[in-house]
Design a protein around this motif. Structure first.
Motif, PDB file in Angstrom:
ATOM      1  N   UNK A 248     -17.608   4.973-102.822  1.00  0.00           N
ATOM      2  CA  UNK A 248     -18.679   4.528-103.769  1.00  0.00           C
ATOM      3  C   UNK A 248     -19.683   3.767-102.511  1.00  0.00           C
ATOM      4  N   UNK A 249     -21.033   4.117-102.577  1.00  0.00           N
ATOM      5  CA  UNK A 249     -21.985   3.430-101.778  1.00  0.00           C
ATOM      6  C   UNK A 249     -22.446   2.219-102.133  1.00  0.00           C
ATOM      7  N   UNK A 250     -22.308   1.335-101.504  1.00  0.00           N
ATOM      8  CA  UNK A 250     -22.495  -0.023-101.879  1.00  0.00           C
ATOM      9  C   UNK A 250     -24.070  -0.432-101.158  1.00  0.00           C
ATOM     10  N   UNK A 251     -24.895  -1.192-101.974  1.00  0.00           N
ATOM     11  CA  UNK A 251     -25.918  -1.821-101.369  1.00  0.00           C
ATOM     12  C   UNK A 251     -25.675  -2.895-100.645  1.00  0.00           C
ATOM     13  N   UNK A 252     -26.222  -3.123 -99.292  1.00  0.00           N
ATOM     14  CA  UNK A 252     -25.915  -4.417 -98.578  1.00  0.00           C
ATOM     15  C   UNK A 252     -27.123  -5.183 -97.851  1.00  0.00           C
ATOM     16  N   UNK A 253     -27.084  -6.018 -97.522  1.00  0.00           N
ATOM     17  CA  UNK A 253     -27.786  -6.726 -96.495  1.00  0.00           C
ATOM     18  C   UNK A 253     -27.304  -7.200 -95.459  1.00  0.00           C
ATOM     19  N   UNK A 254     -27.696  -7.089 -94.194  1.00  0.00           N
ATOM     20  CA  UNK A 254     -27.267  -7.468 -92.755  1.00  0.00           C
ATOM     21  C   UNK A 254     -28.265  -8.475 -92.270  1.00  0.00           C
ATOM     22  N   UNK A 269     -13.382   3.630-103.777  1.00  0.00           N
ATOM     23  CA  UNK A 269     -13.436   2.987-105.255  1.00  0.00           C
ATOM     24  C   UNK A 269     -12.081   2.793-105.893  1.00  0.00           C
ATOM     25  N   UNK A 270     -11.019   2.907-105.204  1.00  0.00           N
ATOM     26  CA  UNK A 270      -9.725   2.426-105.762  1.00  0.00           C
ATOM     27  C   UNK A 270      -8.919   1.663-104.561  1.00  0.00           C
ATOM     28  N   UNK A 271      -8.246   1.046-105.059  1.00  0.00           N
ATOM     29  CA  UNK A 271      -7.451   0.020-103.911  1.00  0.00           C
ATOM     30  C   UNK A 271      -6.231   0.918-103.416  1.00  0.00           C
ATOM     31  N   UNK A 356     -21.084  -7.203-111.617  1.00  0.00           N
ATOM     32  CA  UNK A 356     -21.613  -5.810-111.185  1.00  0.00           C
ATOM     33  C   UNK A 356     -20.431  -4.976-110.252  1.00  0.00           C
ATOM     34  N   UNK A 357     -19.268  -5.746-109.974  1.00  0.00           N
ATOM     35  CA  UNK A 357     -18.246  -4.770-109.574  1.00  0.00           C
ATOM     36  C   UNK A 357     -16.968  -4.562-110.111  1.00  0.00           C
ATOM     37  N   UNK A 358     -16.888  -5.428-111.248  1.00  0.00           N
ATOM     38  CA  UNK A 358     -15.693  -5.345-112.069  1.00  0.00           C
ATOM     39  C   UNK A 358     -15.695  -3.921-112.967  1.00  0.00           C
ATOM     40  N   UNK A 359     -14.518  -3.401-113.233  1.00  0.00           N
ATOM     41  CA  UNK A 359     -14.646  -2.699-114.280  1.00  0.00           C
ATOM     42  C   UNK A 359     -15.042  -2.976-115.551  1.00  0.00           C
ATOM     43  N   UNK A 360     -16.000  -2.130-116.276  1.00  0.00           N
ATOM     44  CA  UNK A 360     -16.645  -2.589-117.469  1.00  0.00           C
ATOM     45  C   UNK A 360     -15.334  -2.166-118.608  1.00  0.00           C
ATOM     46  N   UNK A 377     -20.600   0.622-109.541  1.00  0.00           N
ATOM     47  CA  UNK A 377     -19.552   1.642-109.437  1.00  0.00           C
ATOM     48  C   UNK A 377     -18.357   1.109-108.522  1.00  0.00           C
ATOM     49  N   UNK A 378     -18.130   0.126-107.999  1.00  0.00           N
ATOM     50  CA  UNK A 378     -17.050  -0.329-107.516  1.00  0.00           C
ATOM     51  C   UNK A 378     -15.749  -0.311-107.927  1.00  0.00           C
ATOM     52  N   UNK A 379     -15.750  -0.716-109.374  1.00  0.00           N
ATOM     53  CA  UNK A 379     -14.896  -0.558-110.348  1.00  0.00           C
ATOM     54  C   UNK A 379     -13.370  -1.534-110.000  1.00  0.00           C
ATOM     55  N   UNK A 380     -13.620  -2.785-109.692  1.00  0.00           N
ATOM     56  CA  UNK A 380     -12.440  -3.774-109.491  1.00  0.00           C
ATOM     57  C   UNK A 380     -11.405  -3.783-110.574  1.00  0.00           C
ATOM     58  N   UNK A 381     -10.383  -3.697-110.302  1.00  0.00           N
ATOM     59  CA  UNK A 381      -9.329  -3.931-111.165  1.00  0.00           C
ATOM     60  C   UNK A 381      -8.462  -5.059-111.091  1.00  0.00           C
TER      61      UNK A 381
END
Length: 447
Positions: A248-254, A269-271, A356-360, A377-381
């Protein structure tokens, strides 16, 4: 005297009668010609654009000619003469075939017979209507559905369920990646019948870590049917054990030159669920509660030592595994707390970031304070964790369904930094310090 006169008159009448009869019965006197008798009958063999006109004719004289006249209305008559001449005192069926007629059109018909006695017109007229083009038969189109799929790194095995309903039904699959043109693959076999047929649709040479859209088409004499458009994501990478992972592509700020610069990074996208380091060395599976609490090298186990939990949530690893220089997947690494922190900069607060990163939904998460969106789309479980009870530091399995836990690669002495998302507040917490023997999940990012 009067009687003699009457008798004389009667004799005179009788004489004249004999004379008249004699002259009228003279066989040498010519008989006057008789006109033909003609009667129209119903047209026969009427088709879309042709018909056979029919009349019954008593010629009465030799060389009797017959003509037919026909028209759409009682004007602009088309006249056609029968090529044969007719003779005799008996009724004869006379026919004439005509063509180049209009479809589904009413025609009027007249007829005439001509011989030496003159022209005789058939009494009245008949009509007929050419046939109309029959409507096409109602044909049942094929029925198409996608029943299952098996996706890997660069291949996809899709199965379409097709009811052909007509013979010689062709089946094809169309697919494309985002912002690319449709590609078509036609199955080499035609299908028939009214029962569902499972048809494998194998795709290869696909780009890894890519979303593809696809649909199935079935075409036969009844027309074309297209399934709904579905999609699948090819996996981005495999670990040493063959476990597959999406990216999954995640937006970031550096933070660059004293300012935040927008960018992106690629994460799994998975552990991680592997049992080996990237070079093939095994990661010890330690299930003894006391032994785990005294480790100073890498180890893993599954929540409640149940491998089924590992299939869903990945393994639980101590900090030493994620920080090991051998790595876990070639080209990927355990993120630092700074890399986790860069993800937070695109959000207004920790709670928005967490949601925004938790599975809905609530299939895996229990009792969340707010509704997760998983907009990234990170889908943290909620994989839970391994805590340590004192004073023996033995294993305690905790918080499955309640907390998502991830190690960073940052050490703090005998402790490690971790990232926690908890159902009670849904905030994404970075830089939290735990003993290195705790058991957390690992989510890798691309080098």
């Amino acid at each position: 005297m009067k009687a003699n006169r009457v008798f004389g008159i009667l004799k005179a009448i009788a004489f004249l009668t004999v004379v008249f009869f004699f002259f009228s019965c003279n066989p040498d006197e010519p008989v006057p010609p008789v006109k033909a008798i003609i009667t129209l009958q119903a047209a026969e063999d009427v088709t879309l654009n042709s018909a056979t006109l029919v009349a019954s004719v008593i010629p009465n004289e030799d060389s009797t000619s017959i003509l037919f006249m026909y028209a759409e209305t009682n004007s602009n008559w088309i006249i056609k003469t029968v090529s044969k001449k007719f003779s005799g005192k008996s009724a004869i069926k006379v026919t004439l075939g005509i063509d180049s007629l209009k479809v589904n059109t009413l025609y009027h018909v007249k007829a005439k017979a001509t011989n030496v006695a003159g022209i005789e017109t058939a009494y009245g007229e008949i009509t007929f209507t050419t046939l109309q083009v029959p409507p096409p038969p109602v044909l049942t189109k094929a029925v198409v559905a996608i029943s299952s799929s098996e996706i890997k790194l660069s291949t996809a095995k899709l199965i379409a369920s097709v009811i052909p309903n007509q013979p010689n039904t062709t089946v094809s699959i169309e697919y494309h990646a985002l912002d690319s043109d449709w590609q078509t693959k036609v199955m080499g076999t035609d299908y028939s019948g009214t029962s569902a047929i499972e048809i494998p649709l194998d795709l290869s040479n696909l780009a890894v870590g890519t979303k593809f859209f696809y649909r199935v088409k079935a075409t036969n004499i009844a027309g074309e049917v297209t399934s709904q458009i579905k999609n699948f994501d090819t996996y981005a990478v495999a670990d040493y054990d063959g476990n597959l992972y999406h990216s999954v592509i995640m937006k970031t700020k550096y933070w660059v030159n004293n300012t935040w610069v927008s960018g992106s990074s690629i994460w799994l996208r998975e552990n991680f669920k592997g049992t080996h380091y990237a070079n093939g060395d095994p990661i010890p599976n330690v299930t003894d509660a006391i032994a785990w609490g005294n480790l100073t090298t890498g180890a893993y186990c599954y929540y409640n030592n149940d491998s089924k939990n590992g299939e869903i949530y990945g393994g639980l690893y101590n900090w030493y595994v994620g920080a090991d220089p051998r790595g876990l997947i070639v080209g990927w690494h355990t993120p630092t707390d700074y890399e986790w922190g860069d993800l937070l900069q695109d959000f207004t607060d920790y709670v928005t970031a967490g949601l925004s990163v938790m599975e809905s939904g609530y299939v895996h998460w229990h009792n969340t304070k707010y509704a997760a969106t998983n907009s990234t789309g990170f889908t943290a479980l909620p994989n839970g964790d391994i805590g340590l009870s004192s004073p023996t530091y033995s294993i305690l399995f905790m918080d499955l369904g309640i907390s998502a836990t991830f190690w960073t690669s940052n050490p703090t002495g005998t402790f490690g930094d971790a990232v926690i998302i908890d159902a009670s507040n849904c905030g994404l917490g970075v830089g939290m310090v735990f003993r290195a023997q705790y058991g957390f999940g690992l989510r890798l990012t691309k080098n």
